[in-house]
Structures are given as C-alpha cells and as structure tokens.
Design a protein around this motif. Structure first.
Motif, short mmCIF file in Angstrom:
data_model
loop_
_atom_site.label_atom_id
_atom_site.label_comp_id
_atom_site.label_asym_id
_atom_site.label_seq_id
_atom_site.Cartn_x
_atom_site.Cartn_y
_atom_site.Cartn_z
N LYS A 190 122.94 73.42 37.02
CA LYS A 190 124.26 73.59 36.68
C LYS A 190 124.82 74.19 35.02
O LYS A 190 125.06 74.59 34.82
CB LYS A 190 124.84 71.51 36.40
CG LYS A 190 126.34 71.61 36.08
CD LYS A 190 127.37 72.22 37.21
CE LYS A 190 128.50 71.99 36.40
NZ LYS A 190 130.20 72.30 36.89
N LEU A 191 123.86 73.35 34.52
CA LEU A 191 123.11 74.00 32.14
C LEU A 191 123.32 75.93 32.07
O LEU A 191 124.17 76.15 31.93
CB LEU A 191 122.26 73.48 32.32
CG LEU A 191 122.33 72.02 31.70
CD1 LEU A 191 121.06 71.55 31.23
CD2 LEU A 191 123.55 71.57 31.31
N ALA A 192 122.65 76.38 34.09
CA ALA A 192 122.42 78.01 33.26
C ALA A 192 123.09 78.51 34.09
O ALA A 192 124.20 79.18 33.47
CB ALA A 192 120.65 78.06 34.22
N ASN A 193 123.85 77.14 34.75
CA ASN A 193 125.78 78.46 35.15
C ASN A 193 126.93 77.63 35.23
O ASN A 193 126.40 76.75 36.64
CB ASN A 193 125.16 79.41 36.52
CG ASN A 193 126.52 79.93 37.00
OD1 ASN A 193 127.66 80.08 36.56
ND2 ASN A 193 125.93 81.22 38.22
N PRO A 194 127.43 76.48 34.72
CA PRO A 194 128.64 76.27 34.08
C PRO A 194 129.44 76.42 35.28
O PRO A 194 129.85 75.71 36.10
CB PRO A 194 129.21 75.50 32.99
CG PRO A 194 128.03 76.33 32.45
CD PRO A 194 127.43 77.64 32.72
N GLU A 195 129.70 77.58 35.68
CA GLU A 195 131.08 78.32 37.06
C GLU A 195 130.50 77.16 37.76
O GLU A 195 131.54 77.06 38.98
CB GLU A 195 131.08 79.09 37.14
CG GLU A 195 132.24 79.87 35.75
CD GLU A 195 132.16 81.87 36.45
OE1 GLU A 195 131.93 81.84 37.46
OE2 GLU A 195 132.06 82.35 35.16
N LEU A 196 128.94 76.94 38.92
CA LEU A 196 128.62 76.48 39.88
C LEU A 196 129.39 74.48 40.41
O LEU A 196 128.92 74.66 38.79
CB LEU A 196 127.28 76.80 40.28
CG LEU A 196 126.85 78.47 40.46
CD1 LEU A 196 125.07 78.45 40.65
CD2 LEU A 196 127.10 78.52 40.93
N GLU A 197 129.44 75.04 41.66
CA GLU A 197 129.79 73.27 42.12
C GLU A 197 128.67 72.81 42.05
O GLU A 197 128.10 73.65 43.05
CB GLU A 197 131.05 73.38 42.55
CG GLU A 197 131.09 71.77 42.73
CD GLU A 197 132.28 70.98 41.40
OE1 GLU A 197 131.91 70.55 41.56
OE2 GLU A 197 133.45 71.96 41.25
N VAL A 198 127.83 71.96 41.89
CA VAL A 198 126.54 71.43 41.81
C VAL A 198 126.64 70.31 42.38
O VAL A 198 127.11 69.08 42.44
CB VAL A 198 124.98 71.54 41.12
CG1 VAL A 198 123.80 71.20 41.48
CG2 VAL A 198 125.28 72.62 39.54
N VAL A 199 126.16 70.25 44.34
CA VAL A 199 125.86 68.92 44.59
C VAL A 199 125.11 68.45 45.02
O VAL A 199 123.68 69.44 45.39
CB VAL A 199 127.48 69.10 46.08
CG1 VAL A 199 127.46 67.54 46.62
CG2 VAL A 199 128.01 69.53 45.40
N VAL A 200 124.13 67.20 44.79
CA VAL A 200 123.08 66.85 45.55
C VAL A 200 123.12 65.66 46.19
O VAL A 200 124.07 65.02 46.44
CB VAL A 200 122.49 65.77 44.22
CG1 VAL A 200 121.18 65.44 44.83
CG2 VAL A 200 121.92 67.21 43.08
N ILE A 201 122.85 66.54 47.47
CA ILE A 201 122.74 65.32 48.92
C ILE A 201 121.26 64.65 49.31
O ILE A 201 120.43 65.48 49.53
CB ILE A 201 123.53 66.43 50.21
CG1 ILE A 201 124.71 66.84 50.22
CG2 ILE A 201 123.60 64.61 51.12
CD1 ILE A 201 125.78 67.38 50.72
N LEU B 103 127.36 70.11 25.22
CA LEU B 103 126.40 70.99 24.86
C LEU B 103 126.98 72.66 24.67
O LEU B 103 126.94 72.74 23.78
CB LEU B 103 125.30 71.14 26.49
CG LEU B 103 124.14 72.27 25.74
CD1 LEU B 103 123.10 71.66 25.11
CD2 LEU B 103 123.30 72.28 27.18
N ARG B 104 128.01 72.65 25.29
CA ARG B 104 128.12 74.00 24.69
C ARG B 104 128.59 74.20 23.53
O ARG B 104 129.26 75.41 22.95
CB ARG B 104 129.25 74.92 26.27
CG ARG B 104 128.01 75.05 27.64
CD ARG B 104 129.37 75.87 28.54
NE ARG B 104 129.61 74.73 28.47
CZ ARG B 104 130.01 74.50 29.78
NH1 ARG B 104 128.51 74.04 30.16
NH2 ARG B 104 130.63 72.89 30.44
#
Lengths: 96, 284
Positions: free
Chosen positions: B88-99, B268-269
């Motif tokens: 998520k921090l490397a590419n904020p455009e991505l939607e990151v889901v942890v299952i 952070l940004r």
C-alpha cells in the motif's frame, strides 16, 4: 394474530409477474454441504438420489416454478456450484 | 448450456482462476462463502482488477490468494499485514485486501495487526474466524472459547479467547464489523463499505469448521452450525464491541465502529511533500 384473509395485499399484486427462473446446478463441483437446500426461502431444491463424482448427494431442482431469483443459493454456495438465471419469456405466436 | 462449460456461465467465474477450482476447503466451510461474498463485492463495485491486491497468510483461508484472479500474494505465517502495508505504501493507488484467518492474524501476526490498526494503514483486513487452527489439525488458538475441546485441549480450553472486534476497535481501526457466514448479504455490504473507506477496516466472519472444531465440540454438521448461527446471532449496529463477546448463547453481529480518521499513507505523503518543500526553500 390477524387472520390470513384480512392480511393486507399489495394493490398491484395481480399485475406484477414473478420472473421465471432457471436453476443451474453443477453437480460435480458440489461438496454436499446442503446450505442451498436448507436455506432456500422457497424450498425449491432438494437432495438428489444420485451420487456425484465426489461421492456426495448434490442438490436437484424440486420445483423450478417456486424460485423467485433471490440469489441466496448462489450467494451462500461455497463451491460456486449453483446459480440462477432469468428464463427468457417465449415470444407469443402472434408476435406480441 | 452444456454441462462441461456450465461453470463458465457463473457470473463470478471471471474472478476465479478456473484451473484451480474446485478449492481445497471442506464441505460446509465458511471460507468458500467468504470468497463468494468478496467476489460479489468486487463484482458489484466493478473495480479494475489491476488495481486490487489480495494478500493472505498461512492457514486454510490462506489459499484464497491462489483462487482469485487478481494480483495476489500468499505470505509467510503472520506476515500478511506487514506485506500489505508495504504494498500500500509503495503504490497508494492499489486497493489492498488482506484475507486471512484468526490464527494467522492474531496469534503470530498479532503485533502486525495492532500496529497496522494503530497507524491506520489504508488496508482492509477480512478475518475468517473458525476458533482453531484448522489446517494443522485443530490445535487451540487465540480465539478458541473457554472450555472448548480441541486436539491440544482434550480436557477443555483454560485460556480466555480474544474478542477480535474489540481488539480491532481498541487498536484504532476506523471500520469494524462482525458477521457470521450465514449473513452473506450483510457481509457483502460490509466488504463493499470497507473497500470504499479510507483507513484500516476490519471485518470478522465467524465460520463453521465442520470437520475439526465443530466435530470435536459435538456441534453437528455444517448445516447445524449455520442453524445455530441463525438462532443465537443478533444484529446490533453501533454496539460497544467490548460487550460483544462470543458465547454459546449469543453472538452479537453488526457494524460496531464506523469513524473517519486520516490514514497513515496520506499523513506520510503530506509529511514528505512538506519536508521536501522546506528543504527546497532552504537550498534556494
């Protein structure tokens, strides 16, 4: 408890047509958990009497006309082995 | 439609890796239902599949990353959230889901979970809670209820379980919900809501484990467990998660927390751009 004959009926209940459903079951994907049979609100499914290739009894359609396309069986199936589609209305003979 | 390609006509088939189906989960396991609800949610939101990342840890539900037809990663034990934070921090455009499961997220990954919730990292965590370590044979874990029987507690469990919703809320998650695997529609709605929210969202799904936990505890088949969920679960939106303990007679479900807080990535940004501006001004 109010008697059933006094229950309120929607004014347009005679004009509204329930969609005709087609239930598609993929028997060999089914693992036989019976969720769809148990939790179908209209009890449109029942256990079949034939084993599938995994050795369980998959569901079979008991009465397709009961299905109202609510999609709960599709949503609760852990194995993606059942889904419903709307049956296309057959065009009547005089083209209407 | 012929029988052989019927699976292709399933409206969620395009989100699945067909060559890996059928999945390994037992009959009646809630993991398949969670996968189904997640796919329904991304189907309904119509998200770009290149913009969504699924990260999973170790455990039965860890296999989910191999079944979803998006970029996914199956991490080492307990490190799903650490990996997801990096993505998520490397590419904020991505939607990151942890299952992931309760053993992975709260036993070995417990620290990652509380600190990601405290920092409010913009990831969505969906936890399948089956009250034990299913894949390794049913050992007791951090969510096993008191007095429950498992393979490693043959005389009953003497440890108090975690209340996962309370833990997430106390650690600072902006969205906390709990559903059972019977509440498929509400679970889907919750996943949709979490995906649209900024910040650390946590959804707990209570799942049957018919082959191991439920068999050891004589709870019957998966259908019996689902009927028990229907009997004892009560929807209480906005209820204090501290009071939402899971007991034999009552499972409180619902959306417990729904607040707004700036996420770690945004702060952070902002900080980076502020410091860079300051350095530029000092140089000139």
């Amino acid at each position: 408890m109010v008697p059933r004959k006094l229950w309120r009926r929607p004014l347009d209940s005679e004009q509204i047509k329930l969609p005709k459903a087609e239930i598609h079951i993929i028997p060999d994907l089914c693992k036989g958990c019976d969720f769809c049979i148990e939790f179908c609100p209209r009890k449109a499914l029942e256990e079949s009497d034939k084993l599938n290739k995994r050795g369980v009894y998959p569901p079979k359609v008991a009465d397709e006309s009961k299905c109202t396309l609510c999609g709960f069986c599709t949503a609760i199936c852990p194995d993606f082995a059942i889904f419903t589609t709307e049956k296309k209305e057959e065009t009547s003979r005089n083209g209407r | 439609m012929s029988e052989s390609n019927l699976m292709m006509h399933h409206y969620l088939a395009k989100y699945l890796r067909q060559e890996r189906m059928p999945h390994i989960w037992c009959e009646g396991c809630g993991n398949g239902i969670l996968l189904n609800c997640f796919l329904q949610a991304i189907n309904e939101l119509n998200v770009d599949l290149n913009k969504i990342v699924v990260v999973s840890g170790i455990g039965c539900i860890g296999r989910v990353s191999g079944y979803i037809n998006v970029d996914s990663f199956h991490t080492t034990h307990g490190r799903a959230i650490a990996f997801a934070t990096g993505v998520k921090l490397a590419n904020p455009e991505l939607e990151v889901v942890v299952i992931s499961g309760d053993g992975d997220l709260f036993a070995i990954g417990g620290n990652h979970f509380i600190h990601a919730a405290r920092r409010n990292v913009d990831i969505k965590v969906i936890c399948a809670n089956n009250f034990n370590y299913g894949m390794t044979g049913g050992q007791y874990g951090p969510t096993t209820p008191l007095d429950a029987w498992t393979t490693t507690t043959p005389y009953g469990n003497i440890e108090h379980p975690f209340n996962l919703a309370h833990l997430a809320a106390a650690a600072g998650a902006v969205y906390v919900a709990r559903w059972t695997s019977l509440h498929v529609r509400r679970l889907k709605a919750s996943i949709i809501k979490a995906l649209q929210k900024e910040g650390f969202s946590f959804i707990e799904m209570i799942s049957p484990c018919p082959e191991i936990f439920d068999r050891y505890n004589k709870m019957g088949t998966a259908v019996d467990v689902m009927k028990w969920f229907r009997l004892v679960s009560q929807v209480r939106h906005g209820c204090d998660p501290a009071k939402a303990e899971i007991t034999e007679n009552e499972i409180l479900v619902g959306e417990f927390v729904d607040i707004e807080k700036p996420s770690y990535g945004r702060l952070l940004r902002e900080m980076t751009s502020r410091v860079q501006d300051k350095l530029k001004r000092e140089e000139s």
